[in-house]
Design an enzyme around this catalytic site. Structure first.
Site, PDB file in Angstrom:
ATOM      1  N   SER A  98      40.307  44.072  24.378  1.00  0.00           N
ATOM      2  CA  SER A  98      39.615  43.727  25.625  1.00  0.00           C
ATOM      3  C   SER A  98      38.912  44.942  26.248  1.00  0.00           C
ATOM      4  O   SER A  98      38.026  45.515  25.635  1.00  0.00           O
ATOM      5  CB  SER A  98      40.616  43.084  26.603  1.00  0.00           C
ATOM      6  OG  SER A  98      39.948  42.511  27.696  1.00  0.00           O
ATOM      7  N   ASP A 148      39.358  32.324  22.574  1.00  0.00           N
ATOM      8  CA  ASP A 148      39.090  33.382  23.560  1.00  0.00           C
ATOM      9  C   ASP A 148      38.014  32.917  24.535  1.00  0.00           C
ATOM     10  O   ASP A 148      36.870  32.693  24.143  1.00  0.00           O
ATOM     11  CB  ASP A 148      38.641  34.663  22.845  1.00  0.00           C
ATOM     12  CG  ASP A 148      38.654  35.883  23.760  1.00  0.00           C
ATOM     13  OD1 ASP A 148      38.420  35.735  24.976  1.00  0.00           O
ATOM     14  OD2 ASP A 148      38.902  36.989  23.255  1.00  0.00           O
ATOM     15  N   HIS A 176      42.541  34.892  24.788  1.00  0.00           N
ATOM     16  CA  HIS A 176      41.966  36.243  24.804  1.00  0.00           C
ATOM     17  C   HIS A 176      42.953  37.324  24.347  1.00  0.00           C
ATOM     18  O   HIS A 176      42.640  38.071  23.413  1.00  0.00           O
ATOM     19  CB  HIS A 176      41.428  36.532  26.213  1.00  0.00           C
ATOM     20  CG  HIS A 176      40.783  37.872  26.356  1.00  0.00           C
ATOM     21  ND1 HIS A 176      39.770  38.316  25.527  1.00  0.00           N
ATOM     22  CD2 HIS A 176      41.010  38.880  27.244  1.00  0.00           C
ATOM     23  CE1 HIS A 176      39.398  39.530  25.904  1.00  0.00           C
ATOM     24  NE2 HIS A 176      40.140  39.893  26.936  1.00  0.00           N
TER      25      HIS A 176
END
Length: 197
Positions: A98, A148, A176
């Protein structure tokens, strides 16, 4: 279980906290973290133990303003570069999920010579860094959750198109933070990549 050490280091006037496991002198893996997470996330998930047991030195760092690292004026990429320098770490495998993936991408574009491999997990900031991706020449593992909703699967398509040496693993049904959702599949993909790159 490997022995995990908690430490702090002064980096260009900023304080960074990090966790370390495994034997010094082994190939080093540096773990970044996502926006809602910290170095300890990797300890709790078992990734630090898993990698140390594969024979790697593992360093998980709290970026400024996260975990036990106070805020700092420098950009994350500047801090990471200075941290690796202070720690005398080179030719590392950099893992970034991320937000950490965005930092890892930007670091690889600016300082790719310091890396031996890159692992991007549901990375954000892909589109904004697209023009620089061709400069990333190290083997790269791309891991994405099939569901995601933060960084859509199409972002991983861009990485596959633009990165010179890559392989992709999609964790079906995972959101995610796919590595948290499916840790066994995450560790399996990581092991295959690290032993075969």
């Amino acid at each position: 279980m490997s022995h995990i050490i908690s430490n702090i280091v002064n980096v260009d006037g900023c304080t960074l906290h990090y966790l370390e496991a495994g034997e010094r002198g082994q190939k080093t893996i540096v773990l970044l973290h996502g926006m809602k997470f910290k170095a300890e996330t990797w300890q709790e998930l078992g990734t630090m133990d898993f990698l140390a047991n594969q024979g790697f030195r593992v360093v998980a760092v709290d970026m400024p303003g996260f975990g036990q690292s106070p805020e700092c004026e420098k950009t994350p990429v500047e801090m990471l570069h200075a941290f690796l320098d202070v720690m005398s770490l080179s030719q590392v495998t950099l893992i970034g999920p991320s937000m950490g993936g965005k930092i890892a991408i930007e670091f690889a574009i600016a300082h790719g010579a310091g890396l031996s491999a890159l692992v991007l997990v549901g990375a954000v900031g892909v589109e904004e860094n697209r023009s620089g991706l061709a400069r990333v020449q190290v083997p790269t593992l791309i891991v994405w959750g099939g569901e995601d909703a933060v960084s859509p699967l199409a972002m991983s398509d861009i990485l596959v198109e633009e990165l010179a040496d890559n392989r992709r693993v999609i964790l079906d049904g995972a959101p995610h933070p796919c590595y948290l959702d499916q840790p066994n599949q995450w560790h399996d993909a990581l092991k295959k990549f690290l032993l075969n790159k």
